[in-house]
Write a protein that holds these residues in place. Sequence first.
Motif, PDB file in Angstrom:
ATOM      1  N   GLN A  38      -1.955  -1.084   4.224  1.00  0.00           N
ATOM      2  CA  GLN A  38      -3.215  -0.348   4.308  1.00  0.00           C
ATOM      3  C   GLN A  38      -4.241  -1.033   3.429  1.00  0.00           C
ATOM      4  O   GLN A  38      -4.067  -1.117   2.209  1.00  0.00           O
ATOM      5  N   ALA A  39      -5.289  -1.515   4.063  1.00  0.00           N
ATOM      6  CA  ALA A  39      -6.391  -2.145   3.344  1.00  0.00           C
ATOM      7  C   ALA A  39      -7.422  -1.075   2.981  1.00  0.00           C
ATOM      8  O   ALA A  39      -7.471  -0.021   3.624  1.00  0.00           O
ATOM      9  N   SER A  84       1.537 -18.600   4.567  1.00  0.00           N
ATOM     10  CA  SER A  84       0.189 -18.883   5.083  1.00  0.00           C
ATOM     11  C   SER A  84      -0.712 -17.661   4.975  1.00  0.00           C
ATOM     12  O   SER A  84      -1.387 -17.273   5.934  1.00  0.00           O
ATOM     13  N   LEU A  85      -0.709 -17.065   3.823  1.00  0.00           N
ATOM     14  CA  LEU A  85      -1.458 -15.828   3.634  1.00  0.00           C
ATOM     15  C   LEU A  85      -2.960 -16.050   3.782  1.00  0.00           C
ATOM     16  O   LEU A  85      -3.491 -17.107   3.424  1.00  0.00           O
ATOM     17  N   LYS A  86      -3.610 -15.018   4.302  1.00  0.00           N
ATOM     18  CA  LYS A  86      -5.048 -15.043   4.540  1.00  0.00           C
ATOM     19  C   LYS A  86      -5.699 -13.895   3.768  1.00  0.00           C
ATOM     20  O   LYS A  86      -5.038 -12.893   3.478  1.00  0.00           O
ATOM     21  N   PRO A  87      -6.975 -14.023   3.462  1.00  0.00           N
ATOM     22  CA  PRO A  87      -7.653 -12.919   2.756  1.00  0.00           C
ATOM     23  C   PRO A  87      -7.527 -11.584   3.496  1.00  0.00           C
ATOM     24  O   PRO A  87      -7.437 -10.532   2.848  1.00  0.00           O
ATOM     25  N   GLU A  88      -7.471 -11.623   4.810  1.00  0.00           N
ATOM     26  CA  GLU A  88      -7.344 -10.377   5.573  1.00  0.00           C
ATOM     27  C   GLU A  88      -5.961  -9.740   5.465  1.00  0.00           C
ATOM     28  O   GLU A  88      -5.755  -8.632   5.963  1.00  0.00           O
ATOM     29  N   ASP A  89      -5.025 -10.413   4.822  1.00  0.00           N
ATOM     30  CA  ASP A  89      -3.709  -9.817   4.549  1.00  0.00           C
ATOM     31  C   ASP A  89      -3.747  -8.941   3.297  1.00  0.00           C
ATOM     32  O   ASP A  89      -2.755  -8.278   2.973  1.00  0.00           O
ATOM     33  N   ALA A  91      -3.914  -5.997   1.067  1.00  0.00           N
ATOM     34  CA  ALA A  91      -3.634  -4.580   1.342  1.00  0.00           C
ATOM     35  C   ALA A  91      -2.539  -4.099   0.409  1.00  0.00           C
ATOM     36  O   ALA A  91      -1.896  -4.898  -0.281  1.00  0.00           O
ATOM     37  N   VAL A  92      -2.332  -2.803   0.424  1.00  0.00           N
ATOM     38  CA  VAL A  92      -1.138  -2.237  -0.193  1.00  0.00           C
ATOM     39  C   VAL A  92      -0.054  -2.218   0.874  1.00  0.00           C
ATOM     40  O   VAL A  92      -0.280  -1.719   1.980  1.00  0.00           O
ATOM     41  N   TYR A  93       1.083  -2.777   0.551  1.00  0.00           N
ATOM     42  CA  TYR A  93       2.184  -2.883   1.502  1.00  0.00           C
ATOM     43  C   TYR A  93       3.227  -1.822   1.175  1.00  0.00           C
ATOM     44  O   TYR A  93       3.650  -1.683   0.023  1.00  0.00           O
ATOM     45  N   TYR A  94       3.651  -1.111   2.205  1.00  0.00           N
ATOM     46  CA  TYR A  94       4.617  -0.036   2.065  1.00  0.00           C
ATOM     47  C   TYR A  94       5.871  -0.351   2.873  1.00  0.00           C
ATOM     48  O   TYR A  94       5.777  -0.822   4.007  1.00  0.00           O
ATOM     49  N   CYS A  95       7.017  -0.058   2.310  1.00  0.00           N
ATOM     50  CA  CYS A  95       8.237  -0.119   3.109  1.00  0.00           C
ATOM     51  C   CYS A  95       8.588   1.291   3.548  1.00  0.00           C
ATOM     52  O   CYS A  95       8.245   2.274   2.880  1.00  0.00           O
ATOM     53  N   ALA A  96       9.247   1.363   4.682  1.00  0.00           N
ATOM     54  CA  ALA A  96       9.584   2.656   5.274  1.00  0.00           C
ATOM     55  C   ALA A  96      10.949   2.580   5.934  1.00  0.00           C
ATOM     56  O   ALA A  96      11.389   1.507   6.371  1.00  0.00           O
ATOM     57  N   ALA A  97      11.605   3.726   6.009  1.00  0.00           N
ATOM     58  CA  ALA A  97      12.927   3.809   6.620  1.00  0.00           C
ATOM     59  C   ALA A  97      12.940   4.915   7.658  1.00  0.00           C
ATOM     60  O   ALA A  97      12.437   6.022   7.423  1.00  0.00           O
ATOM     61  N   GLY A 118       4.482   1.613  -2.378  1.00  0.00           N
ATOM     62  CA  GLY A 118       3.528   0.558  -2.074  1.00  0.00           C
ATOM     63  C   GLY A 118       3.416  -0.481  -3.171  1.00  0.00           C
ATOM     64  O   GLY A 118       3.594  -0.184  -4.363  1.00  0.00           O
ATOM     65  N   THR A 119       3.111  -1.692  -2.757  1.00  0.00           N
ATOM     66  CA  THR A 119       2.874  -2.785  -3.686  1.00  0.00           C
ATOM     67  C   THR A 119       1.636  -3.546  -3.203  1.00  0.00           C
ATOM     68  O   THR A 119       1.480  -3.810  -2.019  1.00  0.00           O
ATOM     69  N   LEU A 120       0.744  -3.868  -4.141  1.00  0.00           N
ATOM     70  CA  LEU A 120      -0.544  -4.458  -3.790  1.00  0.00           C
ATOM     71  C   LEU A 120      -0.442  -5.965  -3.632  1.00  0.00           C
ATOM     72  O   LEU A 120       0.063  -6.660  -4.520  1.00  0.00           O
TER      73      LEU A 120
END
Length: 125
Positions: A38-39, A84-89, A91-97, A118-120
């Motif tokens: 989520q950005a 190959s990360l881009k600025p548009e990547d 976001a806060v990244y969440y894992c889910a189960a 989440g991790t930024l």
Amino acid sequence: VQLQASGGGLVQAGGSLRLSCAASLRTVSTSTMAWFRQAPGKEREFVAAIRWRGGSTSFADSVKGRFTISRDNAKNGVYLQMNSLKPEDTAVYYCAAGGDVILTAMRAPSSYTYWGQGTLVTVSS
């Protein structure tokens, strides 16, 4: 079930990061695991998922070919390798189960019951 995401940070465009999600109990071996992000100012979006049954994977078009998802049942962990990360990547990244999520539902947040905190990830240009 508790999920703990880690590995975020600041990286320059073109760089790589590896996110980890540690799960309690035997979650990874019996669940479909996914990463969402989520950005700022945007809705949460699907990134990648891996089914516990057969290990099928799914990726968002925006990350296909750059990100990979893997799991280690013995360590009860799921990983997202981001290259190959881009600025548009950024976001806060969440894992889910989730449970036995069918392939056509892997991209829907509603398919997942448990979420990590989440991790930024910040990608600078």
